[in-house]
Design a protein around this motif. Structure first.
Motif, PDB file in Angstrom:
ATOM      1  N   LEU A 100      34.893  -0.085  44.703  1.00 15.53           N
ATOM      2  CA  LEU A 100      34.223  -1.012  43.800  1.00 15.53           C
ATOM      3  C   LEU A 100      34.426  -2.454  44.237  1.00 15.53           C
ATOM      4  N   LYS A 101      33.393  -3.254  43.996  1.00 15.88           N
ATOM      5  CA  LYS A 101      33.385  -4.674  44.351  1.00 15.88           C
ATOM      6  C   LYS A 101      33.160  -5.497  43.087  1.00 15.88           C
ATOM      7  N   PRO A 102      33.574  -6.753  43.109  1.00 15.80           N
ATOM      8  CA  PRO A 102      33.333  -7.602  41.933  1.00 15.80           C
ATOM      9  C   PRO A 102      31.856  -7.649  41.540  1.00 15.80           C
ATOM     10  N   GLU A 103      30.967  -7.569  42.510  1.00 13.51           N
ATOM     11  CA  GLU A 103      29.536  -7.612  42.199  1.00 13.51           C
ATOM     12  C   GLU A 103      29.023  -6.342  41.537  1.00 13.51           C
ATOM     13  N   ASP A 104      29.868  -5.321  41.411  1.00 17.30           N
ATOM     14  CA  ASP A 104      29.496  -4.131  40.656  1.00 17.30           C
ATOM     15  C   ASP A 104      29.741  -4.311  39.160  1.00 17.30           C
ATOM     16  N   THR A 105      30.346  -5.422  38.781  1.00 20.58           N
ATOM     17  CA  THR A 105      30.602  -5.693  37.375  1.00 20.58           C
ATOM     18  C   THR A 105      29.297  -5.767  36.600  1.00 20.58           C
ATOM     19  N   ALA A 106      29.192  -4.945  35.550  1.00 23.40           N
ATOM     20  CA  ALA A 106      27.956  -4.869  34.768  1.00 23.40           C
ATOM     21  C   ALA A 106      28.158  -3.877  33.634  1.00 23.40           C
ATOM     22  N   VAL A 107      27.187  -3.864  32.732  1.00 24.35           N
ATOM     23  CA  VAL A 107      27.082  -2.776  31.755  1.00 24.35           C
ATOM     24  C   VAL A 107      26.205  -1.708  32.387  1.00 24.35           C
ATOM     25  N   TYR A 108      26.698  -0.484  32.398  1.00 22.55           N
ATOM     26  CA  TYR A 108      26.002   0.640  33.020  1.00 22.55           C
ATOM     27  C   TYR A 108      25.344   1.498  31.950  1.00 22.55           C
ATOM     28  N   TYR A 109      24.076   1.840  32.218  1.00 18.75           N
ATOM     29  CA  TYR A 109      23.266   2.631  31.305  1.00 18.75           C
ATOM     30  C   TYR A 109      22.675   3.833  32.041  1.00 18.75           C
ATOM     31  N   CYS A 110      22.440   4.901  31.308  1.00 15.81           N
ATOM     32  CA  CYS A 110      21.685   6.021  31.865  1.00 15.81           C
ATOM     33  C   CYS A 110      20.351   6.110  31.131  1.00 15.81           C
ATOM     34  N   ASN A 111      19.370   6.687  31.795  1.00 19.97           N
ATOM     35  CA  ASN A 111      18.065   6.916  31.194  1.00 19.97           C
ATOM     36  C   ASN A 111      17.268   7.778  32.161  1.00 19.97           C
ATOM     37  N   VAL A 112      16.042   8.079  31.819  1.00 13.32           N
ATOM     38  CA  VAL A 112      15.199   8.848  32.719  1.00 13.32           C
ATOM     39  C   VAL A 112      14.907   8.021  33.957  1.00 13.32           C
ATOM     40  N   GLY A 113      14.457   8.698  35.002  1.00 15.60           N
ATOM     41  CA  GLY A 113      14.159   8.007  36.229  1.00 15.60           C
ATOM     42  C   GLY A 113      12.934   7.109  36.111  1.00 15.60           C
ATOM     43  N   ILE A 114      12.851   6.163  37.048  1.00 15.08           N
ATOM     44  CA  ILE A 114      11.716   5.236  37.058  1.00 15.08           C
ATOM     45  C   ILE A 114      10.416   6.025  37.222  1.00 15.08           C
ATOM     46  N   GLY A 115       9.404   5.637  36.448  1.00 16.82           N
ATOM     47  CA  GLY A 115       8.116   6.313  36.503  1.00 16.82           C
ATOM     48  C   GLY A 115       7.832   7.134  35.267  1.00 16.82           C
ATOM     49  N   SER A 116       8.873   7.410  34.473  1.00 21.13           N
ATOM     50  CA  SER A 116       8.713   8.106  33.206  1.00 21.13           C
ATOM     51  C   SER A 116       8.961   7.129  32.066  1.00 21.13           C
ATOM     52  N   PRO A 117       8.342   7.358  30.917  1.00 15.85           N
ATOM     53  CA  PRO A 117       8.636   6.474  29.774  1.00 15.85           C
ATOM     54  C   PRO A 117      10.114   6.558  29.414  1.00 15.85           C
ATOM     55  N   PHE A 118      10.750   5.401  29.287  1.00 17.32           N
ATOM     56  CA  PHE A 118      12.166   5.385  28.974  1.00 17.32           C
ATOM     57  C   PHE A 118      12.429   5.925  27.576  1.00 17.32           C
ATOM     58  N   TRP A 119      13.565   6.644  27.439  1.00 21.08           N
ATOM     59  CA  TRP A 119      14.088   6.971  26.128  1.00 21.08           C
ATOM     60  C   TRP A 119      14.772   5.739  25.561  1.00 21.08           C
ATOM     61  N   SER A 120      15.144   5.792  24.286  1.00 23.95           N
ATOM     62  CA  SER A 120      15.885   4.672  23.694  1.00 23.95           C
ATOM     63  C   SER A 120      17.176   4.451  24.467  1.00 23.95           C
ATOM     64  N   TRP A 121      17.460   3.199  24.757  1.00 20.61           N
ATOM     65  CA  TRP A 121      18.662   2.884  25.517  1.00 20.61           C
ATOM     66  C   TRP A 121      19.908   3.066  24.663  1.00 20.61           C
ATOM     67  N   GLY A 122      20.965   3.573  25.288  1.00 18.31           N
ATOM     68  CA  GLY A 122      22.255   3.650  24.632  1.00 18.31           C
ATOM     69  C   GLY A 122      22.949   2.306  24.627  1.00 18.31           C
TER      70      GLY A 122
END
Length: 116
Positions: A85-107
């Motif tokens: 891991l690098k400092p630039e990996d700092t973030a909030v991580y989310y899961c969802n369907v892959g790009i190209g499909s309508p997103f589900w509600s974000w957690g």
């Protein structure tokens, strides 16, 4: 509507490892390609890694070789193993369907902070 709950985020030192998880509320998970996304402070949400129905992964250039995405279609779980891991990996991580499909509600996402 599928509900997504991310977990496993933490404060880690540069070079460390961490695994984040995503639980989906029902079996609709099994019929979709899935992905991890992240959003750093002051930046737009970006795609990090994706996994197809048959388990084939693909990665953003910035994490290729360091991160591994996987899924468990029995438990309706998605995982992201993060190494070197690098400092630039700092973030909030989310899961969802892959790009190209309508997103589900974000957690709510899970916070990963890489800092010494």
């Amino acid at each position: 509507q599928v509900q997504l709950v991310e977990s496993g985020g933490a404060l880690v030192q540069p070079g460390g490892s961490l695994r984040v998880s995503c639980a989906a509320s029902r079996s609709g998970f099994r019929g979709h390609a899935m992905a991890w996304y992240r959003q750093a402070p002051g930046k737009q949400r970006e795609w990090v890694a994706g996994i197809s129905l048959d388990g084939s992964p693909n990665y953003a250039d910035s994490v290729n070789g360091r991160f591994t995405i996987s899924r468990d279609n029995v438990l309706n779980m998605l995982y992201l193993q993060m190494n070197s891991l690098k400092p630039e990996d700092t973030a909030v991580y989310y899961c969802n369907v892959g790009i190209g499909s309508p997103f589900w509600s974000w957690g709510q996402g899970t916070q990963v902070t890489v800092s010494s």
